[in-house]
Design a protein around this motif. Structure first.
Motif, mmCIF file in Angstrom:
data_model
loop_
_atom_site.group_PDB
_atom_site.id
_atom_site.type_symbol
_atom_site.label_atom_id
_atom_site.label_comp_id
_atom_site.label_asym_id
_atom_site.label_seq_id
_atom_site.Cartn_x
_atom_site.Cartn_y
_atom_site.Cartn_z
ATOM 1 N N ALA A 40 0.835 -1.200 0.000
ATOM 2 C CA ALA A 40 0.000 0.000 0.000
ATOM 3 C C ALA A 40 0.869 1.248 0.000
ATOM 4 C CB ALA A 40 -0.889 -0.005 1.237
ATOM 5 N N SER A 42 0.265 5.386 0.178
ATOM 6 C CA SER A 42 -0.734 6.439 0.336
ATOM 7 C C SER A 42 -0.814 7.279 -0.925
ATOM 8 C CB SER A 42 -0.380 7.332 1.526
ATOM 9 O OG SER A 42 -0.554 6.600 2.719
ATOM 10 N N ASN A 90 -4.905 -1.655 3.706
ATOM 11 C CA ASN A 90 -3.870 -1.325 4.683
ATOM 12 C C ASN A 90 -4.389 -0.215 5.591
ATOM 13 O OD1 ASN A 90 -1.628 0.539 5.576
ATOM 14 N ND2 ASN A 90 -0.315 -1.018 4.652
ATOM 15 N N GLU A 164 10.136 -5.816 6.521
ATOM 16 C CA GLU A 164 10.500 -4.765 5.560
ATOM 17 C C GLU A 164 11.793 -4.074 5.975
ATOM 18 O OE1 GLU A 164 7.848 -1.692 3.326
ATOM 19 O OE2 GLU A 164 8.270 -0.928 5.318
ATOM 20 N N GLY A 169 10.811 2.348 0.303
ATOM 21 C CA GLY A 169 10.298 3.716 0.260
ATOM 22 C C GLY A 169 9.294 3.915 1.379
ATOM 23 N N GLY A 199 13.515 -2.836 -1.162
ATOM 24 C CA GLY A 199 14.682 -2.902 -2.040
ATOM 25 C C GLY A 199 14.599 -3.944 -3.129
ATOM 26 N N GLN A 218 6.730 -8.295 -1.154
ATOM 27 C CA GLN A 218 5.924 -7.077 -1.306
ATOM 28 C C GLN A 218 6.817 -5.999 -1.909
ATOM 29 O OE1 GLN A 218 2.924 -5.610 1.468
ATOM 30 N NE2 GLN A 218 4.240 -3.869 1.940
ATOM 31 N N GLY A 220 6.864 -1.923 -3.580
ATOM 32 C CA GLY A 220 6.129 -0.669 -3.705
ATOM 33 C C GLY A 220 6.694 0.169 -4.839
ATOM 34 N N THR A 221 7.946 0.596 -4.654
ATOM 35 C CA THR A 221 8.623 1.481 -5.601
ATOM 36 C C THR A 221 8.481 1.019 -7.057
ATOM 37 O OG1 THR A 221 10.189 2.139 -3.889
ATOM 38 C CG2 THR A 221 10.935 2.394 -6.176
HETATM 39 C C1 LIG Z 1 5.222 6.445 -2.269
HETATM 40 C C2 LIG Z 1 5.128 5.400 -1.169
HETATM 41 C C3 LIG Z 1 4.111 5.475 -0.222
HETATM 42 C C4 LIG Z 1 3.983 4.489 0.764
HETATM 43 N N1 LIG Z 1 2.938 4.557 1.648
HETATM 44 C C5 LIG Z 1 2.741 3.539 2.536
HETATM 45 C C6 LIG Z 1 1.589 3.518 3.376
HETATM 46 O O1 LIG Z 1 0.734 4.403 3.319
HETATM 47 N N2 LIG Z 1 1.440 2.475 4.236
HETATM 48 C C7 LIG Z 1 2.360 1.450 4.304
HETATM 49 O O2 LIG Z 1 2.179 0.518 5.097
HETATM 50 N N3 LIG Z 1 3.460 1.442 3.510
HETATM 51 C C8 LIG Z 1 3.650 2.448 2.629
HETATM 52 N N4 LIG Z 1 4.728 2.396 1.766
HETATM 53 C C9 LIG Z 1 5.609 1.189 1.776
HETATM 54 C C10 LIG Z 1 5.111 0.158 0.718
HETATM 55 O O3 LIG Z 1 3.852 -0.377 1.057
HETATM 56 C C11 LIG Z 1 6.075 -1.027 0.555
HETATM 57 O O4 LIG Z 1 6.123 -1.794 1.731
HETATM 58 C C12 LIG Z 1 7.485 -0.575 0.207
HETATM 59 O O5 LIG Z 1 7.419 0.356 -0.839
HETATM 60 C C13 LIG Z 1 8.331 -1.788 -0.200
HETATM 61 O O6 LIG Z 1 9.653 -1.417 -0.449
HETATM 62 P P1 LIG Z 1 10.195 -0.902 -1.886
HETATM 63 O O7 LIG Z 1 9.707 0.506 -2.001
HETATM 64 O O8 LIG Z 1 11.655 -1.000 -1.729
HETATM 65 O O9 LIG Z 1 9.618 -1.808 -2.926
HETATM 66 C C14 LIG Z 1 4.906 3.401 0.803
HETATM 67 C C15 LIG Z 1 5.943 3.354 -0.138
HETATM 68 C C16 LIG Z 1 6.064 4.319 -1.118
HETATM 69 C C17 LIG Z 1 7.181 4.210 -2.145
#
Ligand SMILES: Cc1cc2nc3c(=O)[nH]c(=O)nc-3n(C[C@H](O)[C@H](O)[C@H](O)COP(=O)(O)O)c2cc1C
Length: 355
Positions: A40, A42, A90, A164, A169, A199, A218, A220-221
């Motif tokens: 997730a 935001s 989430n 994590e 991010g 990562g 999981q 995100g980026t």
């Molecule tokens: C722009 C952005 C916003 C995020 N917002 C949330 C959030 O609202 N809640 C949450 O649990 N994790 C948040 N995350 C973390 C992601 O859910 C995810 O766990 C994370 O991006 C995984 O690592 P990675 O960015 O290296 O792939 C966010 C990540 C990014 C990049």
């Protein structure tokens, strides 16, 4: 199934079969075809990205963030209109209406609730897992920051965990993904499915964590620049231009005001955050706010700053939250292509190992 990656013929069939086996537990837990969650984010993880992710065979998760119950209600309904595949929601544990948000998820029969932002408050796990009218129960997924807390969460009845690392991010802990995975997977991966995050930019890393015992991953980026993501074109451009070392953790300026670090692309917004911390620390000194309120003020700051960048496209003054894998995001592409690439890379790595 629609035209997704796992249907595609592969030159690495032995790898593909191994990958399917390695992901079987995580996929069964999620109810998806592959054990890849789009974490997730935001403002980014709303109906379009979430539905596209689940339709592509992965698992999308709505970011409730600071939404009201009415907004979450509408977002879940809109997502259900776009996909009949499972997806999660989430919720942030410090949200003042957490229990009402849990009730909204129950009303919509959301199958998986992810609790983020701290340990689950009293009663929240029970409320999420309570049997519904039709006899179904939601599964609850929590973030485990340490091995001791992971074990405690498992004893409390969580159904799965995300570990994590600090490469991720958004809000981060102090330990890297590789260390968390080595330390925690051998101890907890049998008890509950564990998803590794932080990562991950390529499938080879997915294969590695699956080999170590993860049920899935999981990311995100890697999904921010999907065609289906509603992030502002300037936000996506910033991702495409950035390299790993541009994604830096925020700095705490006042030892009395502990703030959870946030990883984002370096920009002028960093100074705005410093000014915000000074302002909040001063209110704390003057007794104008209590510590919990001060920390909530910081969280509200981040939500606003992220909106400014994601929705308004102000990537200079807003917060461009991004993980260190941002350097591996090189173009905008359909989410099915991103998943296909990740799966091909993972299958190739597993096939090479088998050979
Ligand atoms: C722009 C952005 C916003 C995020 N917002 C949330 C959030 O609202 N809640 C949450 O649990 N994790 C948040 N995350 C973390 C992601 O859910 C995810 O766990 C994370 O991006 C995984 O690592 P990675 O960015 O290296 O792939 C966010 C990540 C990014 C990049």
């Amino acid at each position: 199934m629609t035209d997704t990656a796992i249907d595609r013929p592969s030159s690495t069939d032995s790898g593909a079969a191994r990958l399917t086996r390695r992901m079987a537990r995580g996929a069964a837990f999620l109810g998806s075809e592959v054990a890849i969650m789009a974490g997730a984010m935001s403002w980014v993880s709303e109906r379009n990205l979430v539905a596209a992710m689940s339709n592509a065979g992965g698992f999308g998760v709505i970011a409730c963030g600071a939404m009201t119950t009415d907004l979450l209600d509408a977002e879940i309904a809109a997502t259900k209109a776009l996909t009949d595949k499972p997806f999660g929601v989430n919720l942030i544990t410090m949200h003042p209406d957490l229990m009402a948000l849990i009730a909204v998820c129950a009303k919509h029969r959301v199958g998986h609730v992810v609790l983020a932002g701290g340990l689950p408050p009293k009663g929240s796990l029970e409320a999420i897992k309570a049997p519904r009218e039709d006899g179904s129960r939601a599964k609850v997924i929590c973030f485990a920051p340490t091995l001791a807390l992971a074990k405690k969460l498992i004893r409390s009845g969580v159904d799965a965990l995300v570990i994590e690392g600090m490469e991720a991010g958004g809000h981060i802990g102090p330990v890297s993904t590789s260390v968390l995975a080595q330390e925690m997977l051998p101890e907890i991966a049998e008890a509950v499915p564990v998803f590794v995050a932080g990562g991950i930019g390529r499938g080879q890393a997915i294969a590695g964590y699956l080999d170590m015992g993860a049920a899935g991953v999981q990311l995100g980026t890697r999904f921010v620049c999907a065609n289906e993501s509603i992030a502002h074109p300037k936000f996506k451009q910033a991702f495409i231009r950035a390299s790993a070392r541009d994604a830096v953790a925020s700095v705490q300026i006042d030892p009395r005001l502990p703030v959870i670090p946030v990883r984002a692309l370096k920009n002028a917004g960093g100074e705005l955050f410093t000014a915000k911390q000074r302002e909040v620390a001063q209110s704390l000194d003057e007794g104008a706010v209590a510590m919990a309120e001060a920390q909530l003020a910081i969280e509200h700051y981040w939500a606003g700053a992220l909106r400014r960048a994601v929705i308004d496209g102000d990537v200079e003054h807003g917060s461009v939250m991004a993980g260190q894998s941002v350097g591996m995001v090189t173009k905008e592409e359909p989410i099915t292509d991103i998943i296909a690439t990740l799966l091909d890379e993972a299958a190739e790595a597993l096939a090479a190992r088998a050979a």
